[in-house]
Design an enzyme around this catalytic site. Structure first.
Site, PDB file in Angstrom:
ATOM      1  N   GLU A  12       0.817  -1.204   0.000  1.00  0.00           N
ATOM      2  CA  GLU A  12       0.000   0.000   0.000  1.00  0.00           C
ATOM      3  C   GLU A  12       0.853   1.257   0.000  1.00  0.00           C
ATOM      4  OE1 GLU A  12      -1.880  -2.741   3.181  1.00  0.00           O
ATOM      5  OE2 GLU A  12      -0.010  -2.631   2.064  1.00  0.00           O
ATOM      6  N   CYS A  38      -2.382  -3.419   7.425  1.00  0.00           N
ATOM      7  CA  CYS A  38      -2.050  -3.648   8.832  1.00  0.00           C
ATOM      8  C   CYS A  38      -2.281  -2.381   9.653  1.00  0.00           C
ATOM      9  CB  CYS A  38      -0.600  -4.105   8.972  1.00  0.00           C
ATOM     10  SG  CYS A  38       0.630  -2.878   8.464  1.00  0.00           S
ATOM     11  N   CYS A  55       0.140   0.510   7.945  1.00  0.00           N
ATOM     12  CA  CYS A  55      -0.264   0.974   6.613  1.00  0.00           C
ATOM     13  C   CYS A  55      -1.541   1.806   6.682  1.00  0.00           C
ATOM     14  CB  CYS A  55      -0.470  -0.213   5.686  1.00  0.00           C
ATOM     15  SG  CYS A  55       1.063  -1.071   5.271  1.00  0.00           S
ATOM     16  N   ARG A  75      11.878 -24.211  -5.550  1.00  0.00           N
ATOM     17  CA  ARG A  75      12.839 -24.015  -4.464  1.00  0.00           C
ATOM     18  C   ARG A  75      12.956 -22.539  -4.118  1.00  0.00           C
ATOM     19  NH1 ARG A  75      18.104 -27.853  -5.889  1.00  0.00           N
ATOM     20  NH2 ARG A  75      17.022 -29.873  -5.799  1.00  0.00           N
ATOM     21  N   ASP A  97      22.408 -39.347  -4.541  1.00  0.00           N
ATOM     22  CA  ASP A  97      22.636 -38.281  -5.527  1.00  0.00           C
ATOM     23  C   ASP A  97      23.641 -37.211  -5.101  1.00  0.00           C
ATOM     24  OD1 ASP A  97      20.683 -39.539  -7.047  1.00  0.00           O
ATOM     25  OD2 ASP A  97      19.068 -38.279  -6.264  1.00  0.00           O
ATOM     26  N   ARG A 101      19.412 -22.865  -8.754  1.00  0.00           N
ATOM     27  CA  ARG A 101      20.307 -22.522  -9.856  1.00  0.00           C
ATOM     28  C   ARG A 101      19.972 -21.168 -10.455  1.00  0.00           C
ATOM     29  NH1 ARG A 101      21.219 -26.917  -7.804  1.00  0.00           N
ATOM     30  NH2 ARG A 101      21.938 -28.785  -8.886  1.00  0.00           N
ATOM     31  N   GLU A 153      11.490 -32.945  -1.552  1.00  0.00           N
ATOM     32  CA  GLU A 153      11.961 -33.542  -2.802  1.00  0.00           C
ATOM     33  C   GLU A 153      12.526 -34.940  -2.568  1.00  0.00           C
ATOM     34  OE1 GLU A 153      14.554 -31.182  -5.166  1.00  0.00           O
ATOM     35  OE2 GLU A 153      13.363 -29.372  -5.002  1.00  0.00           O
ATOM     36  N   GLY A 203      12.700 -39.151  -1.784  1.00  0.00           N
ATOM     37  CA  GLY A 203      12.333 -40.347  -2.535  1.00  0.00           C
ATOM     38  C   GLY A 203      11.036 -40.948  -2.044  1.00  0.00           C
ATOM     39  N   ARG A 258      10.332 -43.306   0.143  1.00  0.00           N
ATOM     40  CA  ARG A 258      10.150 -43.530   1.581  1.00  0.00           C
ATOM     41  C   ARG A 258       9.759 -42.247   2.299  1.00  0.00           C
ATOM     42  NH1 ARG A 258      14.873 -46.771   4.426  1.00  0.00           N
ATOM     43  NH2 ARG A 258      13.373 -46.503   6.128  1.00  0.00           N
TER      44      ARG A 258
END
Length: 361
Positions: free
Chosen positions: A46, A69, A78, A178, A194, A201, A290, A292, A294
């Protein structure tokens, strides 16, 4: 309000733990000011929109995605700025669920003679701030479970090979996920297999974007001390473990820069519900899982998942491949985990399925 929603989205990945908010000043049917919340600690939407409008704000209308607020935080209220600007009417997308605000901003403006209309495109406004809404009302993070699989639901071959099932476009999309999250979470199996960095990135291309906190679920602290996630220049590393871990290994991990938290266990595994309470207490408002099969199963069984994203690649791996989700111990169809409000999108050569996990029966 649609313009304000579009502006709010510009703050993605930068405003946590604050909400994403956009604002527009309209005078005589023309937009004369625009603003959005750019980063936590900086002026709110605002204020930015009114500054952009300048003297044209007098007698104009203000459209804002979230209730203004009326309290002092890192910035002044605000509502005071709106009143001083001589705005005539305020159109609010949704009232702020934060108990500190929760209707007080609307009441203050109305007491000062400013007409306030609420619930303008409310569903769309709530959508852009789902993580904030959950966090501010429960003090627990909003959790997205992301999976990448073949058309037959396999995430890896029988030998464990999984790079890369999905397309480059899908991987770029995941880095955007991410970027939008406070933390990214994986299980120890992913780290051992991995050795990921778990970074964004896109960070170098987007000013103000930081890498998320990396969270590794490692019930017995099997993580190699040379693992890539220990590179602390890429952001904070949290390892969630249990009392079954070696104390000496915990100290070594801490010396390598990790924050090791010992969480209560369930069946000798990290209790994910307790972990969410712990991470919420650290100010983490959103998590992208992210892991696997399990970790995916464990997260679903524990009821912590709010949203499910599955990237389906146009390949088949067969029944000897690794399943997308491990055992959920479901014996009857009536007990199946339900997913609602499903949407499909094309991402490169892949199909993205997105939906909300239904909590409870």
């Amino acid at each position: 309000m649609n313009i304000a929603i579009g502006l709010a989205k510009k703050g993605v990945g930068r405003t946590s733990p604050n909400p994403q908010v956009g604002a527009v000043v309209v005078r005589d049917g023309k937009v004369v000011g625009k603003g959005f919340h750019k980063m936590a600690g900086l002026p709110h939407a605002e204020v930015n929109a009114l500054k952009d409008a300048g003297s044209l704000a007098k007698g104009a209308d203000l459209y804002v995605t979230l209730e203004p607020c009326d309290h002092y935080g890192k910035t002044p209220p605000c509502t005071d700025t709106i009143i001083k600007s001589s705005i005539k009417r305020v159109f609010v997308g949704m009232e702020d669920p934060n108990p500190v605000v929760s209707g007080k901003g609307v009441i203050k403006l109305r007491k000062k003679g400013i007409a306030v209309n609420t619930g303008i495109l409310e569903e769309e406004c709530r959508k852009i701030d789902e993580p904030y809404i959950k966090y501010i009302t429960t003090n627990k993070p909003y959790v997205i479970l992301k999976l990448a699989a073949a058309l037959d639901g396999r995430i890896a071959t029988a030998s464990g090979e999984s790079k890369w099932i999905t397309s480059e476009k899908s991987r770029e999309y995941c880095h955007n996920l991410r970027m939008r999250s406070d933390a990214v979470m994986v299980g120890i199996g992913t780290v051992l297999r991995d050795n990921p960095l778990l970074t964004v990135r896109l960070a170098k291309k987007n000013r103000g974007i930081k890498n998320p906190v990396r969270v590794v679920i490692d019930s017995r602290l099997r993580i190699p001390l040379a693992a890539n996630v220990f590179n602390t220049k890429n952001g904070k590393l949290i390892i969630a473990t249990t009392k079954y871990s070696n104390i000496a290994k915990i100290r070594k991990a801490e010396q390598r820069g990790a924050e090791v938290i010992v969480i209560g266990s369930k069946e000798r595994q990290v209790d994910l519900k307790k972990l969410m309470t712990e991470l919420g207490g650290m100010g983490i408002t959103s998590i992208l899982i992210e892991g696997g099969s399990r970790l995916a199963a464990s997260a679903i069984r524990s009821g912590i998942v709010d949203r499910l994203l599955v990237f389906y690649a146009p390949v088949l791996l067969g029944g000897d491949g690794v399943p997308m989700i491990g055992s959920l111990n479901i014996k009857r169809l009536v007990d199946a985990v339900r997913v609602r409000n499903i949407k499909f999108n094309r991402i490169g050569s892949d199909i993205l399925l997105e939906g909300e996990i239904v909590k409870g029966k």
